[in-house]
Design a protein around this motif. Structure first.
Motif, PDB file in Angstrom:
ATOM      1  N   LEU A 330     113.117  62.313  30.903  1.00 41.54           N
ATOM      2  CA  LEU A 330     114.196  62.698  30.615  1.00 41.54           C
ATOM      3  C   LEU A 330     114.723  62.884  32.473  1.00 41.54           C
ATOM      4  CD1 LEU A 330     113.678  65.691  29.034  1.00 41.54           C
ATOM      5  CD2 LEU A 330     114.824  63.467  28.468  1.00 41.54           C
ATOM      6  N   PHE A 331     113.978  62.758  33.522  1.00 46.10           N
ATOM      7  CA  PHE A 331     114.597  63.029  34.610  1.00 46.10           C
ATOM      8  C   PHE A 331     114.555  61.407  34.872  1.00 46.10           C
ATOM      9  CE2 PHE A 331     112.237  67.005  36.932  1.00 46.10           C
ATOM     10  CZ  PHE A 331     113.008  67.092  37.470  1.00 46.10           C
ATOM     11  N   PHE A 332     114.133  60.386  34.881  1.00 44.12           N
ATOM     12  CA  PHE A 332     114.197  59.131  35.490  1.00 44.12           C
ATOM     13  C   PHE A 332     115.773  58.161  34.458  1.00 44.12           C
ATOM     14  CE2 PHE A 332     110.543  57.949  33.185  1.00 44.12           C
ATOM     15  CZ  PHE A 332     111.005  56.603  32.055  1.00 44.12           C
ATOM     16  N   SER A 333     115.323  58.818  33.032  1.00 48.64           N
ATOM     17  CA  SER A 333     116.210  58.241  32.746  1.00 48.64           C
ATOM     18  C   SER A 333     117.457  58.656  32.711  1.00 48.64           C
ATOM     19  CB  SER A 333     115.568  58.036  31.155  1.00 48.64           C
ATOM     20  OG  SER A 333     115.159  59.244  30.646  1.00 48.64           O
ATOM     21  N   ILE A 334     117.520  60.001  32.696  1.00 49.35           N
ATOM     22  CA  ILE A 334     119.127  60.553  32.994  1.00 49.35           C
ATOM     23  C   ILE A 334     119.475  59.913  34.213  1.00 49.35           C
ATOM     24  CG2 ILE A 334     120.461  62.666  33.801  1.00 49.35           C
ATOM     25  CD1 ILE A 334     118.542  63.912  31.899  1.00 49.35           C
ATOM     26  N   ASN A 335     118.664  60.133  35.020  1.00 47.71           N
ATOM     27  CA  ASN A 335     119.173  59.917  36.617  1.00 47.71           C
ATOM     28  C   ASN A 335     119.885  58.264  36.259  1.00 47.71           C
ATOM     29  OD1 ASN A 335     118.102  57.767  39.292  1.00 47.71           O
ATOM     30  ND2 ASN A 335     118.712  60.263  39.412  1.00 47.71           N
ATOM     31  N   MET A 336     119.111  57.801  36.120  1.00 45.23           N
ATOM     32  CA  MET A 336     119.004  56.277  35.649  1.00 45.23           C
ATOM     33  C   MET A 336     120.862  55.765  34.897  1.00 45.23           C
ATOM     34  SD  MET A 336     116.291  53.212  35.280  1.00 45.23           S
ATOM     35  CE  MET A 336     114.815  53.294  37.068  1.00 45.23           C
ATOM     36  N   GLY A 337     120.811  56.153  33.919  1.00 47.75           N
ATOM     37  CA  GLY A 337     121.965  56.383  32.828  1.00 47.75           C
ATOM     38  C   GLY A 337     123.534  56.552  34.218  1.00 47.75           C
ATOM     39  N   MET A 338     122.982  57.492  34.250  1.00 46.70           N
ATOM     40  CA  MET A 338     124.196  58.362  35.241  1.00 46.70           C
ATOM     41  C   MET A 338     124.527  57.421  36.253  1.00 46.70           C
ATOM     42  SD  MET A 338     123.283  62.216  37.638  1.00 46.70           S
ATOM     43  CE  MET A 338     122.334  61.301  39.497  1.00 46.70           C
ATOM     44  N   VAL A 339     123.356  56.665  36.860  1.00 47.86           N
ATOM     45  CA  VAL A 339     124.493  55.658  37.859  1.00 47.86           C
ATOM     46  C   VAL A 339     124.730  54.615  37.043  1.00 47.86           C
ATOM     47  CG1 VAL A 339     122.562  56.648  39.802  1.00 47.86           C
ATOM     48  CG2 VAL A 339     121.514  54.567  38.500  1.00 47.86           C
ATOM     49  N   MET A 340     123.958  54.040  36.494  1.00 50.02           N
ATOM     50  CA  MET A 340     124.286  52.510  35.275  1.00 50.02           C
ATOM     51  C   MET A 340     125.888  53.505  34.212  1.00 50.02           C
ATOM     52  SD  MET A 340     120.938  51.255  33.917  1.00 50.02           S
ATOM     53  CE  MET A 340     119.467  50.727  34.355  1.00 50.02           C
ATOM     54  N   GLY A 341     126.377  54.500  34.568  1.00 48.62           N
ATOM     55  CA  GLY A 341     127.560  55.103  33.916  1.00 48.62           C
ATOM     56  C   GLY A 341     127.770  55.015  32.655  1.00 48.62           C
ATOM     57  N   LEU A 342     126.143  55.410  32.508  1.00 53.80           N
ATOM     58  CA  LEU A 342     126.297  55.319  30.799  1.00 53.80           C
ATOM     59  C   LEU A 342     125.814  57.316  30.845  1.00 53.80           C
ATOM     60  CD1 LEU A 342     122.668  53.311  29.855  1.00 53.80           C
ATOM     61  CD2 LEU A 342     125.375  52.964  29.237  1.00 53.80           C
ATOM     62  N   LEU A 343     126.208  57.807  31.287  1.00 53.95           N
ATOM     63  CA  LEU A 343     125.474  59.367  31.630  1.00 53.95           C
ATOM     64  C   LEU A 343     126.546  59.613  32.774  1.00 53.95           C
ATOM     65  CD1 LEU A 343     121.890  59.883  30.823  1.00 53.95           C
ATOM     66  CD2 LEU A 343     123.879  59.791  29.311  1.00 53.95           C
ATOM     67  N   PRO A 344     127.536  61.235  32.019  1.00 55.58           N
ATOM     68  CA  PRO A 344     128.119  61.667  33.327  1.00 55.58           C
ATOM     69  C   PRO A 344     127.250  62.253  34.558  1.00 55.58           C
ATOM     70  CG  PRO A 344     127.704  63.007  31.096  1.00 55.58           C
ATOM     71  CD  PRO A 344     127.114  61.609  31.285  1.00 55.58           C
ATOM     72  N   VAL A 345     127.915  62.542  35.612  1.00 53.70           N
ATOM     73  CA  VAL A 345     127.022  62.608  37.032  1.00 53.70           C
ATOM     74  C   VAL A 345     126.017  64.350  36.478  1.00 53.70           C
ATOM     75  CG1 VAL A 345     127.417  62.755  39.437  1.00 53.70           C
ATOM     76  CG2 VAL A 345     127.798  60.998  37.920  1.00 53.70           C
ATOM     77  N   VAL A 346     125.522  64.057  36.240  1.00 49.88           N
ATOM     78  CA  VAL A 346     124.439  65.854  36.931  1.00 49.88           C
ATOM     79  C   VAL A 346     124.279  66.077  37.329  1.00 49.88           C
ATOM     80  CG1 VAL A 346     124.990  65.717  33.712  1.00 49.88           C
ATOM     81  CG2 VAL A 346     122.952  65.197  34.553  1.00 49.88           C
ATOM     82  N   GLY A 347     123.444  65.341  38.432  1.00 46.36           N
ATOM     83  CA  GLY A 347     122.555  65.430  39.601  1.00 46.36           C
ATOM     84  C   GLY A 347     120.860  66.076  39.323  1.00 46.36           C
ATOM     85  N   VAL A 348     120.676  64.703  38.468  1.00 46.37           N
ATOM     86  CA  VAL A 348     119.678  64.716  38.532  1.00 46.37           C
ATOM     87  C   VAL A 348     118.951  63.587  39.533  1.00 46.37           C
ATOM     88  CG1 VAL A 348     117.658  64.822  37.232  1.00 46.37           C
ATOM     89  CG2 VAL A 348     119.285  65.391  36.446  1.00 46.37           C
ATOM     90  N   PRO A 349     117.935  64.322  40.063  1.00 48.82           N
ATOM     91  CA  PRO A 349     117.448  62.992  41.602  1.00 48.82           C
ATOM     92  C   PRO A 349     115.871  62.256  40.496  1.00 48.82           C
ATOM     93  CG  PRO A 349     116.391  65.226  41.313  1.00 48.82           C
ATOM     94  CD  PRO A 349     117.006  65.412  40.244  1.00 48.82           C
ATOM     95  N   LEU A 350     116.096  61.334  41.306  1.00 44.29           N
ATOM     96  CA  LEU A 350     115.140  59.842  40.743  1.00 44.29           C
ATOM     97  C   LEU A 350     113.505  60.848  40.966  1.00 44.29           C
ATOM     98  CD1 LEU A 350     115.023  57.278  39.015  1.00 44.29           C
ATOM     99  CD2 LEU A 350     115.062  56.469  41.324  1.00 44.29           C
ATOM    100  N   PRO A 351     112.766  60.832  39.679  1.00 47.97           N
ATOM    101  CA  PRO A 351     111.420  61.074  40.354  1.00 47.97           C
ATOM    102  C   PRO A 351     110.640  60.428  41.124  1.00 47.97           C
ATOM    103  CG  PRO A 351     111.622  60.832  37.981  1.00 47.97           C
ATOM    104  CD  PRO A 351     112.814  60.723  38.719  1.00 47.97           C
ATOM    105  N   LEU A 352     110.157  61.166  42.200  1.00 49.01           N
ATOM    106  CA  LEU A 352     109.678  60.594  43.789  1.00 49.01           C
ATOM    107  C   LEU A 352     109.610  59.587  43.963  1.00 49.01           C
ATOM    108  CD1 LEU A 352     106.156  59.397  40.737  1.00 49.01           C
ATOM    109  CD2 LEU A 352     106.647  61.330  42.864  1.00 49.01           C
ATOM    110  N   VAL A 353     110.794  58.608  43.667  1.00 49.26           N
ATOM    111  CA  VAL A 353     111.850  57.748  44.624  1.00 49.26           C
ATOM    112  C   VAL A 353     112.588  59.042  46.051  1.00 49.26           C
ATOM    113  CG1 VAL A 353     113.222  55.972  44.818  1.00 49.26           C
ATOM    114  CG2 VAL A 353     110.977  56.167  43.634  1.00 49.26           C
TER     115      VAL A 353
END
Lengths: 379, 648
Positions: A330-353
């Motif tokens: 969930l962490f990485f897919s929400i983060n990536m979806g967020m920066v790619m414009g697929l999801l709203p910006v909810v403030g989830v970090p990219l895990p380990l990165v």
């Protein structure tokens, strides 16, 4: 308990456990984290001390911690699950009462040297508790309403507390992380269909509440929804982050602009470049090749965890592994979806990165439990 | 509980099935992410690359013109003026020191100023424009524009800057704007990007700050093409911003100016309220300061002078200052007593100059005593003993309740900074504040507005308006926004018995118009404007035994800052109340001698809509009043003037 049925004598002992660790997983985590170090070095403008070095130090500690936890017998985790959950709930309440306010939300407990964010711990504790619950629960009761209601309440309690802070991203993560464990445990699909239906209805109600006296979200959260639907509406205001992130990401092209050559981050166009938006810098500098590789590494981590879970005959261990891998997913897919414009910006970090000590530490501890499940699997 | 082998097999089967389903879902999500990545980075990469390379195309914000503030008659009291200035951007300038050195041939600046600019540039990020000169003359401005090619990174621009045409008249109510500081930004969540523009002005205090959301407006944008040196080549498109809304205040610029001048050199405050609709016609804290100094960046010397002035020009005495209301509080005590039903207007007490209570002697201001005193007379003569007796009869909680009903000890919602709540003390309050029980002496002090009672001049004006009308008058400052009037609901009745209200009003009338009233000297003789009022004198401190020994027995023998505060509240016309006024003169001495004439004059100006006719004043004072008005430099008559000095 059920372990007594297995041949405990055959689980490795002492330093032999080291050999039994899920080593591919260890290397995959290290590979992802290394990509993170490179990016932190790059966004700091070639300075290792700003973010990269502290991150590396914490990762080293986290790795030792993970392997150490891998040595702990799996039944220990089941034993502490209830206690861990209660402690986390109390910490969340404490945060509401005395926590520190940062960026408009109350999330931290200041414990002198470290700022503890109990919602991070809660993600792991919730998975632990639910796994233990389904391990204990009689199989044919799993889909009975009462026995479904109990885990639902166990999920909603911390979710509500976190939403109170208010931290929409984390509360969604808790909700979905819990749902993944319930799903894996075999709760009837009808419940999920019903909840998804209700969720759609709820979203509709929330959107409808805007401007009414009973408005359910903060104005800034509504603005984020607007911006998500049409970022170009407000290119310098609320849509700035996401527009700039997408420009960075897209302009990377096939092979990227080259290490440390990303103009978007170098010229400070990118917001929060070392935390939530770090993926865009990676995509800008290493292109589709780099970003795709990172995505593949993440997919492999999930794959190895799932494989470990499915070949493990202990119910608790399987559910724990699936739950932790699911939260990570969930962490990485929400983060990536967020920066790619697929999801709203909810403030989830990219895990380990993404830069951030406690989050990474807790994540690696959670993978320590996955290792523990792997090492102590019934043979 | 042991698990049967069958359970373990079943469990493994379920988890396998669900695990595979989960894996498929997760794979689908990861696949979607991958597709999106491919779509953006492979298929649409060229478009994004263009946008990224589009450092040649910049979006610049157009700061919106700030909304104007008008007085009730349309006179501009906060406007905008053209400000010619220049900024420099480090990244584009290259050798900053050399550019500044060249610039000094065009714009005279001292070494210290040049050093300050260089320091400021070094502090900011390379791409942030930094101001190198505000309020340039047209000659300086145009010479920079002409020499632009020799001055890389320097950008001459013309922006609007706030100006307050009435200088200090509205300093406390309007406040002022200033540059957005890093500290201001740190307090905001999601700050409007327009705030990051160099030297953008936003409300710092007063109505300018409280009405910021209305006044700021919406920024426009323009897309410009710049060359490699960062100089603008052409404008590609432009979307105009939206000017902030024009706010019309309830204030009257003419009356405000008169009040400021009438307060003269005193450290004082005055508030005028229209009792029919709550409009604050004038609200003055004296002395004021020139807000234009703050807009342009006040010099250290000017600021030091303001800080060290013993009349505290920066403090807002009208809403932020709270004072013991002294005898102006007696209407509250009287109404509380009458409404309690324990006494009535016919109740009389005997005043022999002091009252012994709980082993202490509580003095009346008149050492000789007033003899037998009734309700109306008690206000007229301001007999303290009468109120001590009332307080003993009804207790403090009823007094506090009435005070809150009349607007003391409660917050009034006005767009001004630090509006004080004041204190209407009761038993519960003292217990919480000092953890001590209430004693009867506290009640006696409170009954005459001393002791713990504290009220702002605004609250005293509201109290007077409520006593005058019997209605829950709520003060307001904003009359209309962009021409749309702000509606006021008719004020609710306070629920006080008309008979009791009348008694208090008759008492206030007697203060002015009956022989022996404490403020008879300051009455209005024009019958259509017949005035009711109440004097007050609040002790700053007692005269000490040591001072008595040195022969100091009277207030005016004390140093200025130890003298009593003079207060006066009033309203008129008596039969159909229109305006209520409160005045406090810090360390002015007695209310009747100092505060009453000022309040009367301000009230008369409001009633007559301009400089009052001499016939309204008592015959003996007309020469002196005429002389005073001749020496005032009043700016405008009250009505009819709708032109401002500057407009956006």
């Amino acid at each position: 308990m059920s372990y007594l049925d297995y041949k405990v004598a055959e689980t490795p002992r002492g330093f032999r456990k080291l050999l039994a660790l899920n080593w591919p997983l260890v290397f995959l985590l290290a590979a992802v984290a290394s990509a993170g170090f490179l990016m932190l070095y790059s966004v700091a403008g070639g300075n290792i001390d700003t973010w990269a070095r502290p991150q590396m130090e914490r990762f080293a500690v986290g790795m030792v911690l993970m392997i150490g936890l891998g040595f702990v017998p799996i039944w220990f985790w089941r034993g502490i699950s209830v206690g861990a959950y209660i402690v986390c709930v109390l910490l969340l309440v404490a945060v509401d009462v005395i926590g520190h306010v940062g960026m408009g939300a109350q999330r931290w407990l200041d414990l002198g040297p470290i700022k503890l964010q109990p919602s991070e711990l809660m993600k792991v504790a919730l998975v632990l508790l639910l796994a233990a619950y389904y391990d204990w629960l009689d199989l044919n009761k799993v889909s009975r309403p009462l026995w479904v209601l109990i885990p639902v309440l166990l999920i909603l309690l911390p979710t509500a507390l976190v939403l109170q802070q208010p931290d929409l991203g984390t509360s969604l993560l808790l909700l979905m992380g819990g749902a993944i464990v319930m799903f894996a445990a075999g709760v009837s699909l009808w419940y999920f269909a019903a909840v998804i239906g209700a969720g759609v209805g709820l979203v509709w109600t929330v959107l409808e509440s805007r401007g009414q006296s009973w408005q359910l979200l903060h104005d800034y959260q509504f603005r984020r929804i607007d911006t998500f639907l049409d970022p170009s509406q407000d290119p310098l205001g609320a849509g700035y982050n996401i527009t700039q992130a997408q420009i960075a990401l897209g302009s990377g092209g096939w092979s990227g602009r080259g290490f440390m050559q990303g103009t978007q981050s170098r010229l400070n166009f990118l917001p929060e470049k070392q935390t939530d938006f770090i993926f865009t810098t990676l995509a800008e500098e290493f292109g589709f090749v780099g970003a795709g590789t990172l995505l593949a590494l993440y997919a492999l981590i999930i794959g190895f965890c799932l494989y470990s879970a499915l070949t493990n005959r202990d119910r608790f261990a399987s559910l724990l592994t699936i739950g932790i891998a699911g939260t990570f997913f969930l962490f990485f897919s929400i983060n990536m979806g967020m920066v790619m414009g697929l999801l709203p910006v909810v403030g989830v970090p990219l895990p380990l990165v993404s830069y951030g000590g406690t989050a990474m530490m807790i994540l690696l501890m959670a993978f320590g439990m996955v290792q523990s499940a792997h090492v102590h699997r019934p043979r | 509980m042991r698990k049967s082998p069958k359970d373990i097999v079943d469990s493994a089967r379920i988890i396998s099935r669900r695990g595979v389903m989960l894996g498929v879902i997760q794979a689908a999500v990861i696949g979607t992410l991958g597709m999106r990545l491919r779509s953006m980075q492979v298929e649409h990469a060229d478009e994004f690359r263009l946008l990224s390379d589009g450092n040649s195309i910049k979006i610049r914000l157009l700061p919106p013109a700030r909304g104007l503030i008008h007085d009730r008659n349309g006179v501009v009291i906060a406007g905008n003026e053209q400000n010619y200035r220049a900024t420099i951007t480090r990244e584009l300038a290259g050798d900053v020191e050399q550019v500044i050195a060249k610039l000094r041939h065009l714009v005279p600046m001292t070494d210290a100023e040049a050093a300050a600019i260089l320091e400021n540039i070094a502090k900011r990020s390379a791409i942030t424009p930094v101001s190198i000169g505000d309020h340039l003359s047209w000659t300086e401005f145009s010479s920079i524009a002409v020499n632009a090619p020799a001055l890389p990174g320097v950008q001459p621009e013309s922006v609007l800057s706030r100006v307050y045409p009435r200088n200090g008249d509205f300093s406390h109510v309007l406040g002022y704007v200033g540059r957005v500081s890093d500290y201001d930004l740190s307090k905001m969540e999601n700050p409007d990007p327009v705030l990051m523009l160099p030297e953008f002005q936003f409300g710092k205090v007063g109505a300018e700050s409280k009405l910021e959301g209305i006044l700021r407006g919406k920024a426009g944008t323009r897309k410009v093409e710049v060359n490699a040196a960062g100089r603008e080549m052409r404008e590609l498109s432009r979307q105009e911003g939206q000017q902030g809304a024009t706010v019309q205040m309830t204030l009257d610029a003419g009356l405000q100016n008169y009040a400021v001048q009438r307060l003269g050199e005193e450290s004082a405050a005055a508030v005028v309220i229209d009792v029919t609709n709550g409009d604050i016609m004038s609200i003055v804290s004296n002395p004021g300061f020139d807000p234009n100094l703050f807009v342009r960046g006040i010099s250290a010397a000017d600021y030091k002078a303001l800080m060290e002035h013993d009349h505290r020009p920066l403090a807002d005495k009208s809403v932020q200052g709270i004072y013991p209301p002294g005898s102006t509080f007696k209407m509250v005590t009287l109404l509380a007593a009458l409404e309690s039903g324990l006494v009535n207007e016919g109740t009389r007490y005997y005043c022999n100059g002091a009252l012994d209570v709980a082993g202490r002697k509580f003095h009346c201001w008149s050492r000789g005593g007033h003899g037998s005193v009734g309700a109306v007379e008690s206000l007229m003569k301001s007999c303290d003993v009468y109120y001590y007796e009332l307080a003993r009869a009804i207790g403090v909680d009823r007094i506090a309740e009435m005070a809150r009903k009349l607007g003391i000890g409660v917050e009034h919602d006005l767009p001004m900074s630090a509006v004080a709540t004041g204190i209407a003390p009761d038993r519960a309050w003292k217990k919480e504040r000092f953890d001590k029980p209430w004693v009867v002496g506290d009640s006696l002090n409170a009954s005459i507005g001393q002791g713990f009672v504290l009220a702002s001049p605004l609250q005293l004006a509201v109290m007077t308006a409520r006593v005058a009308t019997g209605r829950d008058v709520k003060p307001r400052l904003v009359r209309a926004i962009d021409g749309v009037p702000v509606s006021v609901a008719p004020f609710a009745d306070l629920g006080l018995s008309p008979k009791n209200l009348r008694t208090a009003q008759r008492g206030m009338d007697a203060v002015m118009n009956a022989p022996g009233g404490t403020a008879g000297k300051s009455r209005i003789v024009a019958e259509q404007w017949r005035m009711a009022g109440k004097t007050g004198t609040s002790q700053v401190r007692n005269i000490t035994a040591a001072e008595r020994a040195r022969g100091v027995t009277r207030n005016d023998q004390l140093p200025w800052n130890r003298r009593d505060h003079a207060l006066f509240v009033c309203y008129a016309p008596y039969e159909a109340p229109k305006y209520a006024v409160s005045v406090i003169v810090e360390h002015g001495g007695g209310g009747s001698a100092v505060a009453a004439p000022i309040a009367r004059d301000i009230l008369l100006y409001a009633l007559s809509g301009g400089v009052p006719p001499l016939s309204a004043y008592p015959a003996g004072q007309r020469d002196q009043i005429e002389e005073m008005h001749r020496n005032m430099r009043l700016i405008t008559p009250m009505a009819g003037n709708t032109s401002g000095r500057t407009r956006a």
